[in-house]
Write a protein that holds these residues in place. Sequence first.
Motif, PDB file in Angstrom:
ATOM      1  N   THR A 205       1.970 -56.150 -20.375  1.00  0.00           N
ATOM      2  CA  THR A 205       3.107 -55.348 -20.845  1.00  0.00           C
ATOM      3  C   THR A 205       3.890 -56.046 -21.960  1.00  0.00           C
ATOM      4  N   LYS A 206       3.272 -57.038 -22.604  1.00  0.00           N
ATOM      5  CA  LYS A 206       3.928 -57.712 -23.730  1.00  0.00           C
ATOM      6  C   LYS A 206       4.177 -56.713 -24.855  1.00  0.00           C
ATOM      7  N   SER A 207       5.246 -56.934 -25.582  1.00  0.00           N
ATOM      8  CA  SER A 207       5.648 -55.989 -26.628  1.00  0.00           C
ATOM      9  C   SER A 207       4.588 -55.824 -27.715  1.00  0.00           C
ATOM     10  N   GLU A 208       3.828 -56.878 -28.018  1.00  0.00           N
ATOM     11  CA  GLU A 208       2.809 -56.738 -29.067  1.00  0.00           C
ATOM     12  C   GLU A 208       1.641 -55.848 -28.645  1.00  0.00           C
ATOM     13  N   LEU A 209       1.591 -55.486 -27.377  1.00  0.00           N
ATOM     14  CA  LEU A 209       0.565 -54.550 -26.895  1.00  0.00           C
ATOM     15  C   LEU A 209       1.168 -53.187 -26.547  1.00  0.00           C
ATOM     16  N   LYS A 210       2.363 -52.912 -27.054  1.00  0.00           N
ATOM     17  CA  LYS A 210       3.052 -51.686 -26.641  1.00  0.00           C
ATOM     18  C   LYS A 210       2.275 -50.427 -27.003  1.00  0.00           C
ATOM     19  N   VAL A 211       1.739 -50.355 -28.222  1.00  0.00           N
ATOM     20  CA  VAL A 211       1.007 -49.158 -28.654  1.00  0.00           C
ATOM     21  C   VAL A 211      -0.475 -49.521 -28.739  1.00  0.00           C
ATOM     22  N   THR A 212      -1.263 -48.932 -27.844  1.00  0.00           N
ATOM     23  CA  THR A 212      -2.703 -49.190 -27.835  1.00  0.00           C
ATOM     24  C   THR A 212      -3.468 -47.886 -27.660  1.00  0.00           C
ATOM     25  N   ARG A 213      -4.697 -47.908 -28.143  1.00  0.00           N
ATOM     26  CA  ARG A 213      -5.604 -46.790 -27.891  1.00  0.00           C
ATOM     27  C   ARG A 213      -7.009 -47.361 -27.718  1.00  0.00           C
ATOM     28  N   HIS A 214      -7.548 -47.186 -26.523  1.00  0.00           N
ATOM     29  CA  HIS A 214      -8.918 -47.594 -26.230  1.00  0.00           C
ATOM     30  C   HIS A 214      -9.847 -46.403 -26.392  1.00  0.00           C
ATOM     31  N   THR A 215     -11.005 -46.642 -26.956  1.00  0.00           N
ATOM     32  CA  THR A 215     -12.089 -45.668 -26.955  1.00  0.00           C
ATOM     33  C   THR A 215     -13.254 -46.352 -26.260  1.00  0.00           C
ATOM     34  N   ILE A 216     -13.671 -45.792 -25.143  1.00  0.00           N
ATOM     35  CA  ILE A 216     -14.717 -46.398 -24.328  1.00  0.00           C
ATOM     36  C   ILE A 216     -16.077 -45.941 -24.839  1.00  0.00           C
ATOM     37  N   SER A 217     -16.971 -46.904 -25.074  1.00  0.00           N
ATOM     38  CA  SER A 217     -18.335 -46.600 -25.509  1.00  0.00           C
ATOM     39  C   SER A 217     -19.311 -46.619 -24.340  1.00  0.00           C
ATOM     40  N   THR A 218     -19.234 -47.669 -23.506  1.00  0.00           N
ATOM     41  CA  THR A 218     -20.149 -47.770 -22.373  1.00  0.00           C
ATOM     42  C   THR A 218     -19.425 -48.268 -21.139  1.00  0.00           C
ATOM     43  N   VAL A 219     -19.922 -47.833 -19.996  1.00  0.00           N
ATOM     44  CA  VAL A 219     -19.477 -48.331 -18.697  1.00  0.00           C
ATOM     45  C   VAL A 219     -20.745 -48.609 -17.894  1.00  0.00           C
ATOM     46  N   ASP A 220     -20.985 -49.883 -17.608  1.00  0.00           N
ATOM     47  CA  ASP A 220     -22.121 -50.276 -16.788  1.00  0.00           C
ATOM     48  C   ASP A 220     -21.583 -50.848 -15.486  1.00  0.00           C
ATOM     49  N   SER A 221     -22.307 -50.617 -14.398  1.00  0.00           N
ATOM     50  CA  SER A 221     -21.835 -51.114 -13.110  1.00  0.00           C
ATOM     51  C   SER A 221     -23.003 -51.506 -12.228  1.00  0.00           C
ATOM     52  N   GLN A 222     -22.683 -52.366 -11.280  1.00  0.00           N
ATOM     53  CA  GLN A 222     -23.640 -52.820 -10.279  1.00  0.00           C
ATOM     54  C   GLN A 222     -22.911 -52.988  -8.954  1.00  0.00           C
ATOM     55  N   PRO A 223     -23.639 -52.842  -7.848  1.00  0.00           N
ATOM     56  CA  PRO A 223     -23.010 -53.194  -6.577  1.00  0.00           C
ATOM     57  C   PRO A 223     -22.776 -54.706  -6.548  1.00  0.00           C
ATOM     58  N   GLY A 224     -21.636 -55.104  -6.036  1.00  0.00           N
ATOM     59  CA  GLY A 224     -21.298 -56.519  -5.965  1.00  0.00           C
ATOM     60  C   GLY A 224     -21.383 -57.031  -4.539  1.00  0.00           C
ATOM     61  N   THR A 225     -21.036 -58.281  -4.359  1.00  0.00           N
ATOM     62  CA  THR A 225     -21.051 -58.862  -3.022  1.00  0.00           C
ATOM     63  C   THR A 225     -19.933 -58.265  -2.177  1.00  0.00           C
ATOM     64  N   ALA A 226     -20.137 -58.270  -0.884  1.00  0.00           N
ATOM     65  CA  ALA A 226     -19.140 -57.791   0.081  1.00  0.00           C
ATOM     66  C   ALA A 226     -18.665 -56.372  -0.238  1.00  0.00           C
ATOM     67  N   ASN A 227     -19.611 -55.514  -0.659  1.00  0.00           N
ATOM     68  CA  ASN A 227     -19.326 -54.108  -0.974  1.00  0.00           C
ATOM     69  C   ASN A 227     -18.416 -53.926  -2.179  1.00  0.00           C
ATOM     70  N   GLY A 228     -18.351 -54.921  -3.038  1.00  0.00           N
ATOM     71  CA  GLY A 228     -17.570 -54.810  -4.263  1.00  0.00           C
ATOM     72  C   GLY A 228     -18.371 -54.114  -5.353  1.00  0.00           C
ATOM     73  N   VAL A 229     -17.774 -54.010  -6.525  1.00  0.00           N
ATOM     74  CA  VAL A 229     -18.400 -53.371  -7.680  1.00  0.00           C
ATOM     75  C   VAL A 229     -18.128 -54.233  -8.909  1.00  0.00           C
ATOM     76  N   VAL A 230     -19.178 -54.499  -9.677  1.00  0.00           N
ATOM     77  CA  VAL A 230     -19.055 -55.223 -10.932  1.00  0.00           C
ATOM     78  C   VAL A 230     -19.125 -54.203 -12.053  1.00  0.00           C
ATOM     79  N   VAL A 231     -18.174 -54.264 -12.994  1.00  0.00           N
ATOM     80  CA  VAL A 231     -18.061 -53.270 -14.062  1.00  0.00           C
ATOM     81  C   VAL A 231     -17.982 -53.983 -15.407  1.00  0.00           C
ATOM     82  N   LEU A 232     -18.746 -53.482 -16.379  1.00  0.00           N
ATOM     83  CA  LEU A 232     -18.677 -53.989 -17.750  1.00  0.00           C
ATOM     84  C   LEU A 232     -18.391 -52.815 -18.673  1.00  0.00           C
ATOM     85  N   VAL A 233     -17.345 -52.952 -19.479  1.00  0.00           N
ATOM     86  CA  VAL A 233     -16.900 -51.891 -20.387  1.00  0.00           C
ATOM     87  C   VAL A 233     -16.993 -52.410 -21.818  1.00  0.00           C
TER      88      VAL A 233
END
Length: 128
Positions: A56-84
């Motif tokens: 929430t730092k002021s230099e990040l106040k105005v942002t716009r993300h455009t997502i190109s890819t979302v990759d995921s895998q099952p992780g340990t202990a029923n978790g999820v690993v995500v790469l964006v």
Amino acid sequence: MADFSSIAQTFVDHYFTSFDDFDRRSSLASLYRPESTLTWESSALQGVQDIIGHLTKSELKVTRHTISTVDSQPGTANGVVVLVTGTLAVDNDFDKPMIFTQSFTLAPIPGQPGAFSVQNQIFRLISG
């Protein structure tokens, strides 16, 4: 385990929509725990207060993300690993987006079926 791809996509949609709305960004605190860690570029942060303080730092106040890819895998202990991957524009420089990659390790929250917290997160801008 629930469908890890659906969990990842739902998480990514919520995270980046909330991040790009500065008035809602602090609500991301509910995704973190005291043991959560974030590496933002080379800065290591741990815990809800430090992570949300950085996001929430002021230099990040105005942002716009455009997502190109979302990759995921099952992780340990029923978790999820995500790469964006995608682009990030800051301070209304929407004509100068920067390429980024961000990874998340999501851990199930004990006693809250279907709920996850961010255990680990790494953000990195990619320079050409």
